[in-house]
Write a protein that holds these residues in place. Structure first.
Motif, PDB file in Angstrom:
ATOM      1  N   ILE A   1      11.156  43.686  18.002  1.00  0.00           N
ATOM      2  CA  ILE A   1      12.639  44.240  17.837  1.00  0.00           C
ATOM      3  C   ILE A   1      13.651  42.167  18.635  1.00  0.00           C
ATOM      4  CG2 ILE A   1      13.383  45.073  19.680  1.00  0.00           C
ATOM      5  CD1 ILE A   1      15.108  46.189  18.031  1.00  0.00           C
ATOM      6  N   VAL A   2      12.973  42.268  19.973  1.00  0.00           N
ATOM      7  CA  VAL A   2      14.297  40.316  19.996  1.00  0.00           C
ATOM      8  C   VAL A   2      13.796  39.785  19.462  1.00  0.00           C
ATOM      9  CG1 VAL A   2      15.117  39.170  22.132  1.00  0.00           C
ATOM     10  CG2 VAL A   2      14.349  41.869  22.287  1.00  0.00           C
ATOM     11  N   ARG A   3      12.551  40.071  19.447  1.00  0.00           N
ATOM     12  CA  ARG A   3      12.004  38.414  18.735  1.00  0.00           C
ATOM     13  C   ARG A   3      11.952  38.208  17.290  1.00  0.00           C
ATOM     14  NH1 ARG A   3       7.583  40.335  20.665  1.00  0.00           N
ATOM     15  NH2 ARG A   3       6.201  40.646  19.397  1.00  0.00           N
ATOM     16  N   ALA A   4      12.027  39.649  16.602  1.00  0.00           N
ATOM     17  CA  ALA A   4      12.736  39.638  14.946  1.00  0.00           C
ATOM     18  C   ALA A   4      14.123  39.028  14.851  1.00  0.00           C
ATOM     19  CB  ALA A   4      12.058  40.895  15.010  1.00  0.00           C
ATOM     20  N   GLY A   5      15.154  39.855  15.921  1.00  0.00           N
ATOM     21  CA  GLY A   5      16.486  39.305  15.918  1.00  0.00           C
ATOM     22  C   GLY A   5      16.479  37.933  16.017  1.00  0.00           C
ATOM     23  N   PHE A   6      16.272  37.698  16.829  1.00  0.00           N
ATOM     24  CA  PHE A   6      16.069  36.225  17.617  1.00  0.00           C
ATOM     25  C   PHE A   6      16.171  35.056  16.377  1.00  0.00           C
ATOM     26  CE2 PHE A   6      14.761  31.990  18.971  1.00  0.00           C
ATOM     27  CZ  PHE A   6      15.888  32.129  19.961  1.00  0.00           C
ATOM     28  N   THR A   7      14.832  35.693  15.683  1.00  0.00           N
ATOM     29  CA  THR A   7      14.602  34.650  14.478  1.00  0.00           C
ATOM     30  C   THR A   7      15.533  34.664  12.879  1.00  0.00           C
ATOM     31  OG1 THR A   7      12.417  34.781  15.046  1.00  0.00           O
ATOM     32  CG2 THR A   7      13.160  34.423  12.587  1.00  0.00           C
ATOM     33  N   VAL A   8      16.102  36.179  13.107  1.00  0.00           N
ATOM     34  CA  VAL A   8      17.218  35.679  12.243  1.00  0.00           C
ATOM     35  C   VAL A   8      18.392  34.837  12.270  1.00  0.00           C
ATOM     36  CG1 VAL A   8      18.476  37.486  10.659  1.00  0.00           C
ATOM     37  CG2 VAL A   8      16.569  38.054  10.431  1.00  0.00           C
ATOM     38  N   VAL A   9      18.698  35.517  13.320  1.00  0.00           N
ATOM     39  CA  VAL A   9      20.209  34.784  14.316  1.00  0.00           C
ATOM     40  C   VAL A   9      19.729  33.631  14.098  1.00  0.00           C
ATOM     41  CG1 VAL A   9      21.237  34.562  16.026  1.00  0.00           C
ATOM     42  CG2 VAL A   9      20.794  36.627  15.952  1.00  0.00           C
ATOM     43  N   VAL A  10      19.120  32.753  14.319  1.00  0.00           N
ATOM     44  CA  VAL A  10      18.673  30.901  14.622  1.00  0.00           C
ATOM     45  C   VAL A  10      18.228  30.619  13.410  1.00  0.00           C
ATOM     46  CG1 VAL A  10      18.261  31.491  17.575  1.00  0.00           C
ATOM     47  CG2 VAL A  10      16.160  30.811  15.675  1.00  0.00           C
ATOM     48  N   GLU A  11      18.057  31.042  13.070  1.00  0.00           N
ATOM     49  CA  GLU A  11      17.024  30.805  11.470  1.00  0.00           C
ATOM     50  C   GLU A  11      18.434  30.605  10.550  1.00  0.00           C
ATOM     51  OE1 GLU A  11      13.305  32.161   9.750  1.00  0.00           O
ATOM     52  OE2 GLU A  11      12.604  30.336  11.233  1.00  0.00           O
ATOM     53  N   ALA A  12      19.167  31.197  10.646  1.00  0.00           N
ATOM     54  CA  ALA A  12      20.461  31.458   9.969  1.00  0.00           C
ATOM     55  C   ALA A  12      21.498  29.868  10.217  1.00  0.00           C
ATOM     56  CB  ALA A  12      22.023  32.347   9.762  1.00  0.00           C
TER      57      ALA A  12
END
Length: 220
Positions: A12-23
């Motif tokens: 869940i941390v990896r997924a959330g991280f990806t969403v945040v930075v790619e935005a």
């Protein structure tokens, strides 16, 4: 585009991280690892601009993975440690392993994005909420001389010493420029010379060097 590998044992941390930075639009997560073994494998295969590394992971932890990537003879891969704050040997081990940046997981989204950009640019980053506390504790726990080698001291200019002291407080180039009444480009010039003279790659390791050698300067 800044290419990133994220290493964390929680999906869940990896997924959330990806969403945040790619935005952010200029950062792409090109790989995700659940432990240090996979982080090293992906980093060596993909050659990202930054690896965002958790410390506590099963198997090979983030410290060992950071050490391997920071000393990789086939090419240095900068590591941004993104972790919870804890004054223990895990944190200090990451500093010794050569981490290019250190950030708390509670940092806001813009701070995380800025930290990734900074590390990718070769500047490194320091979380100001932990800079002096972590580095001073780190220096006191490690048996290192509290003075700088004479040969190195003789090569440092007054301006480089000023910047070294400000680094120990986690100031950005812009903040150091304002403090010293000079341009950010001038700070960057002196910082580059300073790093070469003391033999470190980035500002985080320069701050560690300052604390170890008694050159940290508390801001009033």
């Amino acid at each position: 585009m800044v290419r990133v590998v994220v290493a964390d044992d929680q999906a869940i941390v990896r997924a959330g991280f990806t969403v945040v930075v790619e935005a952010a639009g200029d950062i792409e997560v090109v790989g995700a690892a659940h432990d240090g073994y996979e982080a090293v494998r992906l980093a060596q295969a993909l050659r990202p601009d930054v690896v965002c590394m958790d410390i506590r992971m099963p198997g090979r932890n983030g410290i060992e993975a950071t050490r391997i990537l920071s000393s990789d003879p086939t090419g240095h891969v900068p590591v941004l440690v993104v972790t919870t704050f804890d004054l223990d040997d895990y944190v200090f081990g990451a500093l010794e392993a050569g981490a290019a940046g250190f950030l708390l997981k509670g940092a806001d989204e813009q701070t995380l994005v800025d930290a990734i950009r900074s590390v990718a640019a070769g500047d490194g980053t320091l979380d100001q909420r932990l800079t002096r506390r972590v580095l001073s504790e780190f220096a006191s726990r490690r048996a290192a001389p509290r003075h700088h080698p004479a040969a190195v001291a003789a090569t440092l200019t007054d301006r480089e010493l000023d910047i070294l002291g400000l680094l120990s407080n986690g100031l950005s180039n812009q903040e150091m420029a304002a403090h010293l009444y000079i341009e950010p480009s001038t700070v960057k010039y002196h910082l580059a010379g300073l790093l070469g003279k003391i033999g470190v790659r980035d500002r985080l390791q320069a701050a560690v060097w300052a604390f170890r050698n008694g050159l940290d300067v508390p801001l009033g």
